[in-house]
Write an enzyme that holds these catalytic residues in place. Sequence first.
Site, PDB file in Angstrom:
ATOM      1  CD  GLN A  12      -5.563   7.425  -7.345  1.00  0.00           C
ATOM      2  OE1 GLN A  12      -5.397   6.945  -6.235  1.00  0.00           O
ATOM      3  NE2 GLN A  12      -4.660   8.218  -7.906  1.00  0.00           N
ATOM      4  CD  GLU A  21       3.024   5.485  -5.917  1.00  0.00           C
ATOM      5  OE1 GLU A  21       3.208   4.451  -6.593  1.00  0.00           O
ATOM      6  OE2 GLU A  21       2.931   5.476  -4.674  1.00  0.00           O
ATOM      7  N   GLY A  36       0.820  -1.198   0.000  1.00  0.00           N
ATOM      8  CA  GLY A  36       0.000   0.000   0.000  1.00  0.00           C
ATOM      9  C   GLY A  36       0.854   1.247   0.000  1.00  0.00           C
ATOM     10  CB  SER A  37       0.006   4.706   0.915  1.00  0.00           C
ATOM     11  OG  SER A  37      -0.306   4.647   2.295  1.00  0.00           O
ATOM     12  N   GLY A  86       2.558   2.367   5.295  1.00  0.00           N
ATOM     13  CA  GLY A  86       3.647   1.431   5.520  1.00  0.00           C
ATOM     14  C   GLY A  86       4.537   1.835   6.680  1.00  0.00           C
ATOM     15  CB  CYS A 123       3.542  -0.027  -6.866  1.00  0.00           C
ATOM     16  SG  CYS A 123       3.686  -1.808  -7.033  1.00  0.00           S
TER      17      CYS A 123
END
Length: 480
Positions: A330, A382, A225-226, A230, A283
Amino acid sequence: MLMFNSLIGGEWISDGQRSADVNPSDTKEIVGNAVRGTRAQADAAIAAAKAAFPAWSRTTPQFRYDILKKASDEILARKEELGLLLSREEGKTLPEGVGEVARAGQIFSFFAGECLRIAGEKLASVRPGVDVEITREPVGVVGLITPWNFPIAIPAWKIAPALAYGNTVVIKPADLVPGSAWALVDILHRAGLPKGVLNLVIGRGSEVGAALLENPDVSAISFTGSVETGRKIALACVSSRPMKKFQLEMGGKNPLVILDDADLSVAIESAVNSAFFSTGQRCTAASRLIVTKGIHDKFTAALTERLKGLVVDNAAKAGTHIGPVVDQSQLDQNLKYLKIGKDEGANLAYGGELLKRDTPGFYMQPAFFTGVTSQMRIAREEIFGPVAAVIRVNDYDEALAVANDTEFGLSSGICTTSLKYASHFKRNAEAGMVMVNLPTAGVDYHVPFGGRKGSSYGPREQGKYAVEFYTTVKTAYTMP
C-alpha cells in the site's frame, strides 16, 4: 504470541501452513501467527454451515437475541484490549481502534434487537376466501469476504445481521488482519452458537474465496473490497449454478466541497478527518477537496498549518494522530500516485515524505496536491492513502458538477453556511450518503450504508435495511 486458527464446524483447526501477522507500526513485531486455510477446509466449512442451517434457521428470536447480546456485552467490556489488537495489526491509532471495537459491540446489540423485530404482512386477497401472508426467511449459507481497513467493524456488520435473520456463515477475513476477525468469532463461538453456524477460514482469496464463489451450497456472498475484485465476484455469482445473491461494497473517490461562505475551521477539520485520519485508508475518505476560488488560498494555507501539527507515529503511542500505512504494498501504491500527480502537472503543496520513527514501520507524511484538474488520475482513481487533491472551482454549480464527475458514488460532503446550497447539494449529489459540515467518513451503525454507481451493488448494509440482503421474501396463499 497469539495463534489465529480457523473455526470449522465448531472446532478450532490449527493444521496447516502459517503466516505472520506483522505490526505495521513496528515491523519487527509479530502480532500473531495465522493458519492458512485451504480450499478443502473452506468446502468443509461450507458443508458444516449447510448442515447447521435447518436447525439454526428455525431457532426462536429469543435464542438468537441472547447469543448476539452476550457477544455484544463481551465486545464492549473488552474494547480496550481488542482495540489494541486491532491497532497493532492494522495500524489505526489506538483511539480509532477502540472506537471501532465499540462500534462492533453496538452493531451486535442493534441486531440482537432486530431478531425480535422481523416483520411480515397479512393482506386481503383479491379472491374471496383466500388469505395472503408475506414473510421473510433466511437465504441459507452466506459467504462473507471482508477487507483489512476495518478488521472488526465490517465483519461485525456482516456477521450480525446474517445470524440475526437465521442464516449460517462462512467468513474469510483479509490476510493482513486475521486477528480481529478471529477474536470476534471466538467471542461468538463462546456466546453459545451451535456448531457450524459460524465458520472462520483464514486464507487466500484464490483458495478460500474461490471456494465460496464456486461451491453451490453457498446461497449468497457479501463482499467489501476493491472494484476489480468486486466485478469478478459479481460475474462468478451470476455464472454459478444455482445463481448466488450478492452484495458489493467497493471503491470511492469521494468529494468534499468547500464553498466561499463555509466556516473555515469547520471546513479544515472536516477535510483533515475525511482525507487523512485512519491514514486515508477508508472507502469513505474524501480524496477530492473541491474548493471555490474565494476561499481556496485561505483553505490551502490553513490546511498546511493543520497538517504540520499532526503527529504521525506508532499507532499504539499516546498522542499519535495518524498511524502507519498498512503494509509495503500500500505504501508503494501511495508513492506511485505521488509521482503520477507530479508527472501530470499537479503541485505537491505539502507532505508525501517517508518518515522514520523509533520503531520501523510504514510511516508516510500526509500529502495534498493543488493545481489539480478533475481529469487527472489523482482526481479519478482511488489511492487509498493519506493523499488528497485540491481542485479549485469558480462557484457552487461548478463544484457540484466536479463532485459528480466520477465513476464512484459512495459519500459526498459539503461545507457551507447556506441552507440553499446545503439543501440543493443533498438532493443533487450523486452518492449514497451525503454529509453537510461533517467529514465524509464516519457513519452511524443503525442507518443504511452504501453507495451508487461503481461504489456499491445490491441492498444496503447496516440498520434495518440489512434485512433486504440477508432474507428472502415468501408469499403464501391459503384457502381455509
